[in-house]
Design a protein around this motif. Sequence first.
Motif, PDB file in Angstrom:
ATOM      1  N   PRO A 222       0.825  -1.216   0.000  1.00  2.12           N
ATOM      2  CA  PRO A 222       0.000   0.000   0.000  1.00  2.12           C
ATOM      3  C   PRO A 222       0.856   1.262   0.000  1.00  2.12           C
ATOM      4  O   PRO A 222       2.005   1.254   0.440  1.00  2.12           O
ATOM      5  N   ASN A 223       0.301   2.317  -0.500  1.00  2.00           N
ATOM      6  CA  ASN A 223       0.943   3.628  -0.478  1.00  2.00           C
ATOM      7  C   ASN A 223       0.010   4.609   0.208  1.00  2.00           C
ATOM      8  O   ASN A 223      -1.211   4.416   0.218  1.00  2.00           O
TER       9      ASN A 223
ATOM     10  N   LYS B 255      -3.712   6.589   5.317  1.00  2.00           N
ATOM     11  CA  LYS B 255      -3.026   7.783   5.816  1.00  2.00           C
ATOM     12  C   LYS B 255      -1.603   7.505   6.263  1.00  2.00           C
ATOM     13  O   LYS B 255      -0.777   8.404   6.296  1.00  2.00           O
ATOM     14  N   GLU B 256      -1.324   6.262   6.642  1.00  2.00           N
ATOM     15  CA  GLU B 256       0.018   5.920   7.115  1.00  2.00           C
ATOM     16  C   GLU B 256       0.264   4.440   6.853  1.00  2.00           C
ATOM     17  O   GLU B 256      -0.642   3.626   6.972  1.00  2.00           O
TER      18      GLU B 256
ATOM     19  N   THR C  98       5.164  -7.771   8.565  1.00  3.32           N
ATOM     20  CA  THR C  98       3.752  -7.428   8.653  1.00  3.32           C
ATOM     21  C   THR C  98       3.566  -5.952   8.322  1.00  3.32           C
ATOM     22  O   THR C  98       4.279  -5.103   8.838  1.00  3.32           O
ATOM     23  N   ILE C  99       2.598  -5.665   7.462  1.00  2.00           N
ATOM     24  CA  ILE C  99       2.328  -4.285   7.061  1.00  2.00           C
ATOM     25  C   ILE C  99       1.009  -3.847   7.679  1.00  2.00           C
ATOM     26  O   ILE C  99      -0.023  -4.487   7.473  1.00  2.00           O
ATOM     27  N   TYR C 100       1.050  -2.763   8.431  1.00  7.91           N
ATOM     28  CA  TYR C 100      -0.145  -2.172   9.017  1.00  7.91           C
ATOM     29  C   TYR C 100      -0.409  -0.836   8.334  1.00  7.91           C
ATOM     30  O   TYR C 100       0.513  -0.116   7.967  1.00  7.91           O
ATOM     31  N   VAL C 101      -1.691  -0.517   8.174  1.00  3.16           N
ATOM     32  CA  VAL C 101      -2.079   0.758   7.585  1.00  3.16           C
ATOM     33  C   VAL C 101      -3.046   1.463   8.527  1.00  3.16           C
ATOM     34  O   VAL C 101      -3.794   0.821   9.258  1.00  3.16           O
TER      35      VAL C 101
ATOM     36  N   ASN D 275      -4.288  -4.682   9.633  1.00  4.61           N
ATOM     37  CA  ASN D 275      -3.234  -5.511   9.068  1.00  4.61           C
ATOM     38  C   ASN D 275      -3.551  -5.623   7.579  1.00  4.61           C
ATOM     39  O   ASN D 275      -4.528  -6.244   7.189  1.00  4.61           O
ATOM     40  N   TYR D 276      -2.736  -5.014   6.733  1.00  3.18           N
ATOM     41  CA  TYR D 276      -3.071  -4.853   5.318  1.00  3.18           C
ATOM     42  C   TYR D 276      -3.205  -6.186   4.595  1.00  3.18           C
ATOM     43  O   TYR D 276      -4.247  -6.467   3.997  1.00  3.18           O
TER      44      TYR D 276
END
Length: 116
Positions: A23-24, A70-71, A79-82, A102-103
């Motif tokens: 994600p961006n 937003k972040e 692990t990628i969190y958004v 958790n993306y």
Amino acid sequence: MKNVILTLFFLGFCFFASAQTEPNVGDELVINEPTAVNYKYVKFPKLNILAKRGKVANYKSVYGDTVIVKEVMANEDGTIYVVLERKDGTKFFGYLKSVKANYNKSIEAGEIAPTT
């Protein structure tokens, strides 16, 4: 010559189709209905907390909402969190400006999905 052009076109298409795995900031996502009663990977408050705050104890008010990333945060384990906020700027359930998710797992579970 024709085969070379078609092969390059196909490889380029495959590259761009698989490029959106991370994600961006600014990406738009849609919140879907969870498969269970509660969301597992999007950190919405539990239903009893909503009831204590005087809200209706269900998640139907967020189904189909468009949210903006937003972040983006990555842990050492990959692990990628958004952090998600509503696109229209209103608060979730009248009191939460943003929620964390958790993306990868929420995409796999179908809780959130990219907009088309």
